[in-house]
Enzyme design. Structure first.
Site, PDB file in Angstrom:
ATOM      1  N   GLY A   8       0.823  -1.205   0.000  1.00  0.00           N
ATOM      2  CA  GLY A   8       0.000   0.000   0.000  1.00  0.00           C
ATOM      3  C   GLY A   8       0.857   1.253   0.000  1.00  0.00           C
ATOM      4  O   GLY A   8       0.979   1.923   1.033  1.00  0.00           O
ATOM      5  N   SER A  41      -1.496  -4.248  -6.042  1.00  0.00           N
ATOM      6  CA  SER A  41      -1.487  -5.561  -6.689  1.00  0.00           C
ATOM      7  C   SER A  41      -1.863  -6.641  -5.693  1.00  0.00           C
ATOM      8  O   SER A  41      -1.313  -6.697  -4.584  1.00  0.00           O
ATOM      9  CB  SER A  41      -0.096  -5.873  -7.260  1.00  0.00           C
ATOM     10  OG  SER A  41       0.281  -4.899  -8.188  1.00  0.00           O
ATOM     11  N   GLU A  86      12.641  -4.126  -4.416  1.00  0.00           N
ATOM     12  CA  GLU A  86      11.581  -4.312  -5.416  1.00  0.00           C
ATOM     13  C   GLU A  86      12.148  -4.140  -6.832  1.00  0.00           C
ATOM     14  O   GLU A  86      11.917  -4.969  -7.704  1.00  0.00           O
ATOM     15  CB  GLU A  86      10.453  -3.287  -5.180  1.00  0.00           C
ATOM     16  CG  GLU A  86       9.349  -3.403  -6.217  1.00  0.00           C
ATOM     17  CD  GLU A  86       8.178  -2.433  -5.988  1.00  0.00           C
ATOM     18  OE1 GLU A  86       8.270  -1.581  -5.079  1.00  0.00           O
ATOM     19  OE2 GLU A  86       7.188  -2.544  -6.734  1.00  0.00           O
ATOM     20  N   SER A  91       1.229   3.522  -3.357  1.00  0.00           N
ATOM     21  CA  SER A  91       0.675   4.536  -4.272  1.00  0.00           C
ATOM     22  C   SER A  91      -0.730   4.976  -3.866  1.00  0.00           C
ATOM     23  O   SER A  91      -1.507   4.196  -3.329  1.00  0.00           O
ATOM     24  CB  SER A  91       0.600   3.979  -5.700  1.00  0.00           C
ATOM     25  OG  SER A  91       1.839   3.487  -6.098  1.00  0.00           O
TER      26      SER A  91
HETATM   27  C1  LIG Z   1       0.444  -2.960 -13.032  1.00  0.00           C
HETATM   28  C2  LIG Z   1       0.780  -2.052 -11.896  1.00  0.00           C
HETATM   29  C3  LIG Z   1       0.915  -2.573 -10.622  1.00  0.00           C
HETATM   30  C4  LIG Z   1       1.176  -1.729  -9.545  1.00  0.00           C
HETATM   31  N1  LIG Z   1       1.232  -2.254  -8.285  1.00  0.00           N
HETATM   32  C5  LIG Z   1       1.392  -1.429  -7.223  1.00  0.00           C
HETATM   33  C6  LIG Z   1       1.328  -1.939  -5.899  1.00  0.00           C
HETATM   34  O1  LIG Z   1       1.156  -3.143  -5.677  1.00  0.00           O
HETATM   35  N2  LIG Z   1       1.436  -1.075  -4.868  1.00  0.00           N
HETATM   36  C7  LIG Z   1       1.637   0.259  -5.055  1.00  0.00           C
HETATM   37  O2  LIG Z   1       1.758   0.976  -4.080  1.00  0.00           O
HETATM   38  N3  LIG Z   1       1.711   0.777  -6.305  1.00  0.00           N
HETATM   39  C8  LIG Z   1       1.583  -0.040  -7.390  1.00  0.00           C
HETATM   40  N4  LIG Z   1       1.625   0.477  -8.670  1.00  0.00           N
HETATM   41  C9  LIG Z   1       1.721   1.929  -8.840  1.00  0.00           C
HETATM   42  C10 LIG Z   1       3.010   2.423  -9.464  1.00  0.00           C
HETATM   43  O3  LIG Z   1       4.070   2.404  -8.556  1.00  0.00           O
HETATM   44  C11 LIG Z   1       2.718   3.835  -9.991  1.00  0.00           C
HETATM   45  O4  LIG Z   1       1.768   3.698 -11.023  1.00  0.00           O
HETATM   46  C12 LIG Z   1       3.947   4.540 -10.516  1.00  0.00           C
HETATM   47  O5  LIG Z   1       4.812   4.856  -9.478  1.00  0.00           O
HETATM   48  C13 LIG Z   1       3.586   5.812 -11.315  1.00  0.00           C
HETATM   49  O6  LIG Z   1       2.742   6.626 -10.582  1.00  0.00           O
HETATM   50  P1  LIG Z   1       1.390   7.206 -11.226  1.00  0.00           P
HETATM   51  O7  LIG Z   1       0.631   6.058 -11.800  1.00  0.00           O
HETATM   52  O8  LIG Z   1       0.708   8.035 -10.205  1.00  0.00           O
HETATM   53  O9  LIG Z   1       1.840   8.083 -12.462  1.00  0.00           O
HETATM   54  P2  LIG Z   1       2.340   9.604 -12.408  1.00  0.00           P
HETATM   55  O10 LIG Z   1       3.243   9.792 -11.244  1.00  0.00           O
HETATM   56  O11 LIG Z   1       1.166  10.501 -12.535  1.00  0.00           O
HETATM   57  O12 LIG Z   1       3.216   9.676 -13.718  1.00  0.00           O
HETATM   58  C14 LIG Z   1       2.634   9.838 -15.017  1.00  0.00           C
HETATM   59  C15 LIG Z   1       3.757   9.952 -16.031  1.00  0.00           C
HETATM   60  O13 LIG Z   1       4.539  11.135 -15.765  1.00  0.00           O
HETATM   61  C16 LIG Z   1       5.917  10.790 -15.623  1.00  0.00           C
HETATM   62  N5  LIG Z   1       6.523  11.598 -14.562  1.00  0.00           N
HETATM   63  C17 LIG Z   1       5.995  11.881 -13.353  1.00  0.00           C
HETATM   64  N6  LIG Z   1       6.853  12.635 -12.630  1.00  0.00           N
HETATM   65  C18 LIG Z   1       7.955  12.817 -13.387  1.00  0.00           C
HETATM   66  C19 LIG Z   1       9.204  13.506 -13.195  1.00  0.00           C
HETATM   67  N7  LIG Z   1       9.488  14.135 -12.050  1.00  0.00           N
HETATM   68  N8  LIG Z   1      10.122  13.469 -14.196  1.00  0.00           N
HETATM   69  C20 LIG Z   1       9.848  12.827 -15.376  1.00  0.00           C
HETATM   70  N9  LIG Z   1       8.674  12.175 -15.622  1.00  0.00           N
HETATM   71  C21 LIG Z   1       7.742  12.167 -14.643  1.00  0.00           C
HETATM   72  C22 LIG Z   1       5.933   9.322 -15.230  1.00  0.00           C
HETATM   73  O14 LIG Z   1       7.133   8.701 -15.633  1.00  0.00           O
HETATM   74  C23 LIG Z   1       4.736   8.775 -15.993  1.00  0.00           C
HETATM   75  O15 LIG Z   1       5.114   8.434 -17.305  1.00  0.00           O
HETATM   76  C24 LIG Z   1       1.368  -0.342  -9.763  1.00  0.00           C
HETATM   77  C25 LIG Z   1       1.266   0.165 -11.062  1.00  0.00           C
HETATM   78  C26 LIG Z   1       0.964  -0.657 -12.115  1.00  0.00           C
HETATM   79  C27 LIG Z   1       0.844  -0.073 -13.499  1.00  0.00           C
END
Ligand SMILES: Cc1cc2nc3c(=O)[nH]c(=O)nc-3n(C[C@H](O)[C@H](O)[C@H](O)COP(=O)(O)OP(=O)(O)OC[C@H]3O[C@@H](n4cnc5c(N)ncnc54)[C@H](O)[C@@H]3O)c2cc1C
Length: 397
Positions: free
Chosen positions: A127, A161, A245, A129
């Site tokens: 937990g 997940s 991780e 994100s």
């Molecule tokens: C299949 C899957 C499983 C997951 N499982 C888990 C889980 O079990 N537990 C958990 O806690 N999380 C989980 N996640 C979440 C994952 O860690 C986040 O989706 C990830 O960290 C990106 O965050 P966001 O989705 O909020 O995208 P955002 O942070 O909104 O990013 C959107 C885009 O902007 C880019 N970006 C953002 N900030 C910057 C910056 N400073 N510089 C350059 N580019 C930037 C990113 O690279 C991305 O392409 C999972 C995600 C997926 C897709």
């Protein structure tokens, strides 16, 4: 480090093969080989088998149920398990919260949680994100407020997940909303998923699969003894965990098994009447990929053996980027190799009940779903862009 296999390594390899032949259930390896979807019980069944043998936690110290294997042995086990068609080990218990509890947990937490993880009996989820707090994880808002011997937790997690079959969740919460830096007000809590106030809602991804969820926490009472380490120091433990991780996401064993599958397909498919693997352009792509895969394997072994930077340096981020890129390129080439037969989107083919074979050879069916599935690796565990930021800060500034 010496990267050649010793005679002892080869003895170990045959021990692993014998174990896999005897203990890996055929229905599981059939599913994995056919690229079909695995449910929670499929994953947990294999983990329990490994746990019973004492082989689920290769990198833990032996006193906590680890195997005491050398980096070479870890590599050999990984390689053989994937080649045999074993399901991947879910990382959340053994590779993520386990090392955190070993390093920073109380004696009670170690006694309570480590045996269940090492035996493969307790599924965990992560937990971290939240909506609006993914890349900028330290901005998370889920609040934990002290109430006597408990914390009361309110907030929402997302993309969690396997929350739908997890017994426990390790969770980042905000315990000091007024901290000077947002990283300083975060704590690391272990939460029993059966606690009243927790709701898990599925997110079905566009491939029709269910692995991720939203988790809502409403007035969830968590005993303060479930706080790992010190209050407001959770960010340090989270960074430590993310190193584990990201290293795990590189998935060298899985890459090697998928690369073998690619070779098999390229030997079977024909171009101009000859095996595709003899086509110079395709062969060159395979050669390039094999070089990168070998480099990934060596980098991973350097990491495991402790030569080079430690876990909290740039190494895990390098491994995460290169590992996911290699996984994606293998999936892409597998799809290229089966040509038009990869085109039909056959959702039903992911189901174990599927038994068709009418559209192309059986090995072609999972290529498109696998290709789509690998795309998400760019995002989870921290996106590629964020890993590049970490590497540049660690190495270039
Ligand atoms: C299949 C899957 C499983 C997951 N499982 C888990 C889980 O079990 N537990 C958990 O806690 N999380 C989980 N996640 C979440 C994952 O860690 C986040 O989706 C990830 O960290 C990106 O965050 P966001 O989705 O909020 O995208 P955002 O942070 O909104 O990013 C959107 C885009 O902007 C880019 N970006 C953002 N900030 C910057 C910056 N400073 N510089 C350059 N580019 C930037 C990113 O690279 C991305 O392409 C999972 C995600 C997926 C897709």
């Amino acid at each position: 480090m010496d990267i050649n296999y010793t005679p002892e390594d080869e003895v170990f390899r045959s021990e692993v093969k014998t174990f896999l032949e005897a203990e890996l259930p055929k229905d599981l390896s059939d599913k994995v080989r056919a690229g079909q979807k695995l449910d929670g019980e499929d994953f947990m069944r294999w983990q329990r088998i490994l746990g019973q043998k004492g082989w689920l936690a290769p990198r833990w110290p032996q006193e906590h149920g680890g195997c005491g294997w050398t980096p070479m042995q870890v590599n050999i086990f990984d390689e053989e398990a994937y080649l045999a068609g074993a399901p991947r080990v879910l990382p959340f218990g053994v590779n993520m919260v386990g090392p955190v509890i070993i390093e920073f947990g109380s004696e009670d937490q170690k006694a309570r949680h480590l045996p269940g993880i090492a035996r493969g009996e307790v599924p965990w989820c992560q937990g971290f994100s939240e909506p609006g707090s993914g890349s900028d994880l330290a901005s998370l808002k889920t609040a934990a407020v002290r109430d006597g011997d408990d914390f009361i937790v309110n907030g929402q997690k997302i993309w969690t997940s396997y929350a739908h079959f997890s017994d426990w969740m390790f969770c980042l919460v905000r315990t000091d909303p007024n901290a000077a830096k947002k990283q300083q007000g975060i704590s690391f809590l272990l939460i029993d998923m059966k606690t009243p106030g927790i709701t898990v809602r599925p997110i079905i991804t566009f491939d029709g699969m269910h692995s991720v969820n939203e988790v809502f926490l409403e007035k969830v009472r968590v005993p303060a003894e479930n706080l790992v380490g010190e209050e407001n120091k959770g960010w340090d433990y989270a960074k430590f965990l993310l190193g584990h991780e990201r290293t795990g996401i590189a998935g060298v064993g899985g890459c090697k098994a998928e690369f073998e599958k690619l070779l098999e397909i390229a030997r079977t498919e024909k171009k101009n009447g000859k095996p595709l693997i003899e086509d110079p352009l395709f062969a060159a792509k395979i050669a390039r990929l094999e070089i990168d895969l070998r480099a990934l394997e060596l980098t991973n072994m350097r990491m495991l053996s402790g030569s080079g930077t430690g876990l909290n340096g740039a190494f895990p981020s390098v491994l995460k980027i290169k590992g996911t890129e290699v996984q994606q390129r293998i999936a892409e080439l597998q799809m290229d190799a089966v040509g038009v037969h990869a085109l039909p989107w056959q959702q039903a083919a992911m189901d174990p009940a599927w038994n068709s074979g009418t559209v192309g050879p059986d090995y072609a069916i999972p290529r498109m779903p696998a290709y789509i599935d690998r795309r998400k690796a760019t995002i989870y565990g921290g996106s590629t862009e964020i890993q590049k930021n970490i590497i540049s800060k660690a190495l270039l500034s």
